[in-house]
Scaffold this active site. Structure first.
Site, short mmCIF file in Angstrom:
data_model
loop_
_atom_site.label_atom_id
_atom_site.label_comp_id
_atom_site.label_asym_id
_atom_site.label_seq_id
_atom_site.Cartn_x
_atom_site.Cartn_y
_atom_site.Cartn_z
CG HIS A 1 -33.70 -6.04 -13.45
ND1 HIS A 1 -34.95 -6.21 -12.89
CD2 HIS A 1 -32.64 -6.94 -12.82
CE1 HIS A 1 -34.71 -7.24 -11.90
NE2 HIS A 1 -33.50 -7.78 -11.84
CE LYS B 1 -7.27 -0.31 -18.59
NZ LYS B 1 -8.01 0.13 -17.49
CD1 TRP C 1 8.26 3.67 -7.40
CD2 TRP C 1 8.47 4.95 -8.96
NE1 TRP C 1 6.83 3.80 -7.73
CE2 TRP C 1 6.90 4.80 -8.65
CE3 TRP C 1 8.82 5.94 -9.90
CZ2 TRP C 1 5.87 5.52 -9.36
CZ3 TRP C 1 7.47 6.41 -10.65
CH2 TRP C 1 6.27 6.27 -10.22
CG ASN D 1 15.69 -1.78 -9.39
OD1 ASN D 1 14.90 -1.51 -8.55
ND2 ASN D 1 15.46 -2.22 -10.28
N GLY D 2 15.48 -3.16 -5.97
CA GLY D 2 14.75 -4.01 -5.40
C GLY D 2 14.41 -3.94 -3.99
CE LYS E 1 -0.69 5.92 -15.95
NZ LYS E 1 -1.64 4.72 -16.10
CD GLU F 1 -10.05 -1.64 -15.23
OE1 GLU F 1 -10.64 -0.76 -14.54
OE2 GLU F 1 -8.82 -1.38 -15.60
CD GLU G 1 -8.63 3.36 -20.28
OE1 GLU G 1 -8.47 4.54 -19.99
OE2 GLU G 1 -8.50 2.40 -19.28
CB CYS H 1 15.51 1.99 -8.33
SG CYS H 1 14.51 2.12 -6.89
NE ARG I 1 14.60 0.86 -13.98
CZ ARG I 1 14.19 -0.52 -14.28
NH1 ARG I 1 14.13 -1.16 -15.52
NH2 ARG I 1 14.40 -1.42 -13.26
C1 AGP Z 1 -7.82 3.79 -16.30
O1 AGP Z 1 -7.32 2.99 -17.20
C2 AGP Z 1 -7.83 5.19 -16.65
N1 AGP Z 1 -6.73 5.83 -17.14
C3 AGP Z 1 -8.67 6.30 -15.69
O2 AGP Z 1 -9.91 5.91 -15.54
C4 AGP Z 1 -7.84 6.53 -14.30
O3 AGP Z 1 -8.14 5.33 -13.49
C5 AGP Z 1 -8.50 7.54 -13.45
O4 AGP Z 1 -8.47 8.75 -13.93
C6 AGP Z 1 -7.96 7.53 -12.01
O5 AGP Z 1 -6.56 7.59 -11.85
P1 AGP Z 1 -5.75 7.91 -10.66
O6 AGP Z 1 -5.82 6.30 -10.18
O7 AGP Z 1 -4.55 8.23 -10.95
O8 AGP Z 1 -6.25 8.52 -9.42
#
Ligand code: AGP
Length: 602
Positions: A501, A482, A75, A99-100, A597, A478, A485, A2, A27
């Site tokens: 394979h 990272k 939040w 906050n906490g 996002k 993952e 992207e 928060c 935040r």
């Molecule tokens: C992850 O770094 C990406 N931004 C993307 O793959 C993200 O994880 C995916 O779009 C799922 O989003 P969500 O977790 O908000 O559902």
């Protein structure tokens, strides 16, 4: 996570508070509120949603002359985002913002209710103001009130940054800090400011003191009293955006560095000494449930895949993990004995939302693991568990992934214990390792400089393999995501045992292999897979607690006794490496090309 503000001075107090809250918008919040006191009268306003809603509510309210005030953006962690749950929380004559997380709020609340105190909200915070008024019942002067405030704070377990005002001390703001940030600022006009970060203080305070944990005190127009008495005021300069980034270059970097802190919030009140508790789940939550299906996208899918190993190994439950965009069109078989879990940082991903809708339509029990309360997915699921990572601004998900994975590890143990598939000793051992995760995440940051140096070697070439086995296979996926992207370089995650394979045909000096080589799982098997790649001249970067003599580069991690501790440390290494490569390539790490996002469309 928060946001808190406080003000003592003669400017228009509502404006000072709301302007400060606006600087804390980064935040994240789902509600906001202020309380203003002048001449012993307190007026409070709260609103759900955006700050504009609070501004609208206070449109006809203005102060003139000296006064004090406190404000808060929430939040949600305990209790839905509603006006009643928004801060400030009120007693008979006092208001508090916090906050906490107060870990022992249930015990305090039931004690106070037993004494006839009536609670309005579901929050942990509200106990603070009622406890204070119990302690301050006979207090009439500043010294007695401060003593009552100290007794109040002493009874709180958990993390808190608290500001409290009371009609019994019309010119005083009481403050306390433990585990959640709080800054106090002042200027030559005699104004005093409080805030959760320095962003709201820029252009207002001339000097600030970053409160240490354990500091408690009170401020009046004439003095700031703190115990212990060593507030160190330093000049405040800088711009607001860099302040919002906490001095980091990117929000992604800030979010990688705050993983160890938010992880404590994720675990608070849930990871106990010899059990895991979720206030969202009853002990018979799994009644009639024999299997689990998990749907997610992107990084959340990688968290889901990781958890499949944990659920099967610990809870002995068959798990099926699906990418939501595939699931929704495959005419899936959905059995009533299936617990349907969706994982989403934003809670708004269209494919995941549709998968959830399909599961609900089929009559399955649904559970959402999400970072945003009141999001579409949280509202649709039967039950939801919040990851409490705070707002994640970087498009490349980091702390959300870390907290999702932690919640899933906790959930696998929660299920395992209630299904009787693990003994008490195992539960105690697992929870002792869970308690180490924040420290591991913090220590993992030690390799940042090494990642920065190494990154110059990985700017070209015709691609990357990220390889690992067991839970390190989804972690390899993952790491590849990272890198892809934010650097726009090609990378693939693969099970290490899959190289022979087909993929090994790509091996040559221009192909970089990032090998996740934990000591706690299948080290020798992974090592032989990496040797196969090295023999074909692939450039090897090994991430391991053990030096691998065939590696062209290595990042040495700490030895750990549990695979999940190795997992979390290697996760941070992947995040830092991807970020430093992307920074060298000059990319916008926080807003990479072509990405959003939250993917709210198909
Ligand atoms: C992850 O770094 C990406 N931004 C993307 O793959 C993200 O994880 C995916 O779009 C799922 O989003 P969500 O977790 O908000 O559902």
């Amino acid at each position: 996570m928060c946001g808190i503000v406080g003000y003592i001075g003669s400017k228009e107090i509502k404006h000072e508070l709301i302007e400060g809250l606006r600087e804390l918008e980064y935040r994240g919040y789902d509600s906001a509120g202020i309380a203003v006191m002048q001449h012993g009268n307190i007026q409070a306003f709260k609103a759900v949603g955006k700050l504009n809603n609070l501004e609208e509510k206070t449109r006809n309210f203005e102060t003139s002359g000296p006064g004090i005030g406190i404000g808060h953006t929430r939040w949600a962690t305990h209790g839905k985002p509603t006006e009643l749950n928004a801060h400030p929380h009120m007693g008979q004559y006092s208001y508090v913002v916090h906050n906490g997380i107060i870990e022992n709020y249930r015990e305090i609340k039931s004690m106070l209710e037993g004494e006839g105190v009536h609670f309005l909200s579901q929050t942990d915070t509200e106990v603070i103001v009622h406890l204070f008024e119990k302690e301050a019942a006979d207090a009439e002067d500043a010294e007695a009130l401060f003593k009552a405030f100290k007794h109040t704070i002493e009874q709180l377990d958990g993390a808190y940054a608290v500001l409290l005002i009371t009609q019994k001390a019309p010119e005083t703001i009481f403050f306390a800090r433990k585990g959640s940030p709080m800054i106090i600022g002042r200027n030559s006009e005699g104004e005093i400011y409080f805030a959760s970060s320095d962003a709201p203080l820029i252009g207002k305070a001339e000097e600030v003191a970053y409160m240490e944990d354990g500091v408690i005190g009170y401020a009046t127009p004439d003095a700031i009293h703190a115990e212990p008495d060593h507030l160190e005021f330093v000049p405040l300069s800088g711009d607001k955006l860099s302040a919002q980034k906490g001095g980091f270059r990117f929000f992604m970097e800030k979010e990688i560095y705050e993983q160890y802190q938010v992880m404590s919030d994720t675990m608070i009140g849930r990871v106990l000494d010899e059990d895991v508790a979720f206030e969202e789940l009853s002990n018979d939550f799994l009644e009639g449930i024999e299997r689990i299906k998990i749907c997610a996208c992107g990084t959340s899918y990688h968290a889901a895949l990781t958890s499949s190993y944990l659920f099967e190994r610990q809870a002995r439950m068959p798990v099926n993990v699906e990418i939501a965009s595939e699931f929704r069109y495959k005419e899936p078989l959905l059995n009533p004995d299936t617990l349907f879990i969706v994982i989403s940082q934003s809670g708004e991903t269209a494919d995941t939302l549709e998968a959830l809708r399909m599961a609900k339509e089929a009559g399955l029990k649904t559970l959402a693991i999400c970072n945003v309360d009141n999001s579409s997915i949280v509202r649709m699921a039967d039950t939801s568990i919040l990851t409490r990572a705070g707002i994640e601004k970087g498009v490349a998900s980091t702390k959300a992934f870390a907290t999702q994975t932690m919640v899933l590890w906790m959930l696998s143990l929660f299920f395992a214990k209630r299904r009787g598939s693990v003994d008490a000793k195992t539960v105690a051992t697992e929870t002792s390792f869970m308690h180490q995760v924040p420290r591991v995440l913090k220590e993992a940051l030690d390799v940042h400089e090494k990642c920065k140096r190494l990154s110059k070697r990985y700017l070209h070439g015709h691609g990357f393999f990220f390889i690992g086995r067991d839970i390190f296979y989804p972690l390899a996926l993952e790491g590849a995501l990272k890198l892809k992207e934010i650097s726009y370089l090609h990378a693939e995650g693969y099970p290490a045992g899959e190289m022979k394979h087909g993929p090994i045909a790509l091996a040559d000096a221009e192909l970089f292999t990032v090998a996740l080589m934990p000591k706690t799982i299948l080290y020798d098997k992974t090592k032989s897979n990496v040797e196969e790649l090295s023999a074909r001249d692939s450039t090897i970067l090994s991430i391991s607690p053990e030096m691998f003599e065939l590696a062209d580069d290595f990042i040495l991690t700490h030895p750990h006794a549990h695979p999940m501790l190795e997992f979390f440390e290697m996760m941070v290494v992947e995040q830092l490496l991807a970020m430093e490569i992307a920074i060298r390539l000059g990319n916008d790490v926080d807003m990479p090309r072509n990405l959003a996002k939250s993917v709210t469309v198909e």
